[in-house]
Enzyme design. Structure first.
Site, mmCIF file in Angstrom:
data_model
loop_
_atom_site.group_PDB
_atom_site.id
_atom_site.type_symbol
_atom_site.label_atom_id
_atom_site.label_comp_id
_atom_site.label_asym_id
_atom_site.label_seq_id
_atom_site.Cartn_x
_atom_site.Cartn_y
_atom_site.Cartn_z
ATOM 1 N N LEU A 92 1.149 -6.954 2.493
ATOM 2 C CA LEU A 92 0.644 -8.058 1.683
ATOM 3 C C LEU A 92 1.326 -9.317 2.203
ATOM 4 C CD1 LEU A 92 0.907 -6.750 -2.011
ATOM 5 C CD2 LEU A 92 -1.218 -7.227 -0.775
ATOM 6 N N SER A 93 0.936 -10.454 1.699
ATOM 7 C CA SER A 93 1.646 -11.677 2.057
ATOM 8 C C SER A 93 3.106 -11.539 1.655
ATOM 9 C CB SER A 93 1.024 -12.880 1.330
ATOM 10 O OG SER A 93 -0.315 -13.063 1.712
ATOM 11 N N LYS B 80 -0.014 3.829 -2.617
ATOM 12 C CA LYS B 80 -1.034 4.865 -2.428
ATOM 13 C C LYS B 80 -0.401 6.255 -2.278
ATOM 14 C CE LYS B 80 -4.662 1.947 -0.331
ATOM 15 N NZ LYS B 80 -4.068 0.630 -0.150
ATOM 16 N N SER C 181 0.800 -1.235 0.000
ATOM 17 C CA SER C 181 0.000 0.000 0.000
ATOM 18 C C SER C 181 0.828 1.277 0.000
ATOM 19 C CB SER C 181 -0.955 0.010 1.197
ATOM 20 O OG SER C 181 -2.069 -0.816 0.940
ATOM 21 N N SER D 148 -6.118 3.036 4.715
ATOM 22 C CA SER D 148 -5.566 2.320 3.558
ATOM 23 C C SER D 148 -6.661 1.645 2.749
ATOM 24 C CB SER D 148 -4.522 1.291 4.011
ATOM 25 O OG SER D 148 -3.641 0.982 2.952
ATOM 26 N N ASN D 149 -7.610 2.451 2.292
ATOM 27 C CA ASN D 149 -8.790 1.945 1.597
ATOM 28 C C ASN D 149 -8.470 1.660 0.132
ATOM 29 O OD1 ASN D 149 -11.390 1.917 0.173
ATOM 30 N ND2 ASN D 149 -12.251 2.505 2.155
#
Length: 499
Positions: free
Chosen positions: A451-452, A89, A86, A335-336
């Site tokens: 994320l993973s 962003k 993210s 964090s949309n």
């Protein structure tokens, strides 16, 4: 070779080259040539933090700059392209503020191609969405009440949704099947709706509670209440003290939501934010419900369907969303993901005349280039960071954060970033429970990413000497929780005092 794995160089250099070089020669730790000796101790501290065994086998990209000049004072594989999660962003919001303006608003319109005779509208109603990710059920209620105030009590025609402002590609190209049924991977449409004021657009909140007694089915509640989805309730209440195993998911390609498993008597609820399939129809169904609630009858042809507002229609109602400056708070603090993707398509539509990911990402790249980012070394595939194919070096993130400080919209940009340890949700955001009780609390303003096997943290911090520094930390290929390492670097900057 154990020491070499700790320095994260496996796969980057040949074995022979590795054996012949020291870590400093390899560039895994960098005191940049010409860097101010004032930060020598800080560099050593960051080097030590990056020896954490949780990074064994992983890649760490770190870049630290002076905020006032942009001079790089520390780097650790800062030019290596890594998955930013993210942190992308940061690029999305910068591009949106530059190309759309912080006062930009989305609009939603209601048109008709008919004529009002008495209390009957003879013609269709068109609900035209223009990308607003913040529409709530109450907005549709207000639309209906406004139509009623205009003297419309009956509609002899169809109710038609128009989502043509954006293209019909609902999911970014790298979205996984696992994620697309939940709000983090919600489908993107120019006509959509959110369940509450977090504005997780294109999703519905599904809540499962225990029944009255063991053996009863679980009680299911929806927010908003809608018949656009179908609930398959296979969950049952079990005796208090038994394990809670209830799960909530959606069958791919449908709006059939399956609730199954066990929930103990008097146990805690289970909630999921489930992404709906085809959010345009979801929004249209909420409008139809609002019309019925307001006592506006659809007579004759009463189908609800998708279409395009005709050129010869006339406007009945127009709704303006909050400004981009206001939207930037839930977008960045929480964090949309859907906000990022909606902004990408809106940028594409406004700047390039096409509401698509490709057109929007073109705008993101163009603005990034103007801000001094080397776009030849980055790869953008979406605007939320959900893609594992996005690639950005830490040095390019820190360059962006340096350049945006000179922009007229920087105050909006900075205010959108989560604040370390600030407990208020729309201040601390995703950092509200991190770095409490340290020099970073209330000091560090930064964007998180997760994320993973990916974690990132990039933003601003002020040292004890009063120096403003920019940092970008991107960690990839980790197999355990590495946020404490990010915290430690941010805390080292915030607590730093030159000797």
């Amino acid at each position: 070779m154990e020491k070499l794995s700790r320095w994260k160089v496996a796969g980057l250099l040949t074995v022979a080259g590795v054996l012949a070089m020291s870590p400093l020669q390899m560039g895994s730790d960098e005191r940049l040539v010409g860097a101010d000796d004032k930060y020598a101790t800080l560099a050593s501290e960051v080097n030590e933090i990056l020896q954490d065994e949780r990074l064994d086998g992983a890649l760490a990209g770190v870049s630290i700059r002076k905020a006032d000049s942009g001079e790089k004072i520390y780097g650790h594989f800062g030019d290596i392209r890594l998955k930013p999660a993210s942190n992308i962003k940061l690029f999305t919001l910068a591009a949106a503020l530059e190309s759309l303006g912080d006062d930009h608003r989305f609009s939603t319109e209601i048109h008709t191609n008919g004529e009002l005779k008495g209390k009957v509208l003879h013609g269709n109603l068109y609900l035209k969405g223009k990308g607003d990710p913040t529409l709530l059920e109450e907005n549709f209620d207000r639309f209906a009440e406004e139509l009623k105030s205009q003297g419309i009590h009956k509609v002899k025609g169809d109710l038609i949704g128009d989502d043509s402002w954006f293209d019909d590609e609902r999911l970014s190209e790298d979205m996984t099947w696992k994620n697309e049924v939940y709000y983090v991977g919600a489908q993107v449409s120019a006509l959509t709706a959110s369940p509450n004021t977090d504005y997780d657009t294109g999703s519905i909140i599904v809540e499962a509670n225990a029944g009255t007694a063991a053996g009863d089915k679980a009680k299911i509640n929806l927010s908003p209440e809608t018949d656009y989805v179908t609930i398959v309730n296979n969950a049952k209440t079990v005796a208090a003290g038994e394990p809670k195993t209830v799960s909530i998911t959606r069958k791919h390609g449908t709006n059939e939501i399956v609730v199954e498993g066990n929930i103990p008597e008097q146990g805690t609820r289970k909630r999921e934010w489930i992404a709906v399939h085809e959010p345009s129809g979801y929004a249209l169904s909420l409008f139809a419900k609002a019309l019925d609630k307001a006592g506006i009858d659809m007579i004759g042809q009463s189908a609800t369907e998708m279409g395009v507002t005709p050129d010869n229609s006339h406007l009945l109602v127009e709704h303006q969303s909050m400004t981009l400056a206001e939207l930037s708070i839930p977008f960045m603090k929480l964090s949309n993901n859907a906000h990022g993707e909606a902004l990408a398509k809106e940028m594409g539509r406004v700047v390039n005349g096409e509401g698509s990911w490709n057109a929007g990402i073109d705008v993101m790249e163009s603005v990034s280039r103007d801000l001094g980012v080397n776009v030849d070394t980055i790869q953008l595939r979406d605007a939320s960071g959900m893609s594992h194919v996005n690639l950005i070096p830490a040095n390019e993130i820190s360059q962006l954060l340096y350049a945006v400080q000179s922009e007229p919209w920087f105050d909006t940009y900075l205010a959108s970033l989560p604040v370390a340890g600030a407990t208020e949700r729309f201040v601390g955001g995703t950092l509200r429970n991190r770095m409490k009780g340290t020099a970073a609390e209330g000091n560090v303003q930064a964007k998180t990413g997760s994320l993973s096997s990916v974690s990132s943290l990039s933003g601003y911090a002020t040292t004890k000497d009063g120096d403003r520094l920019i940092f970008a930390i991107v960690l990839n290929n980790d197999l355990t929780t590495v946020t404490p390492i990010e915290n430690a670097i941010a805390e080292a900057i915030a607590s730093y005092e030159a000797e």
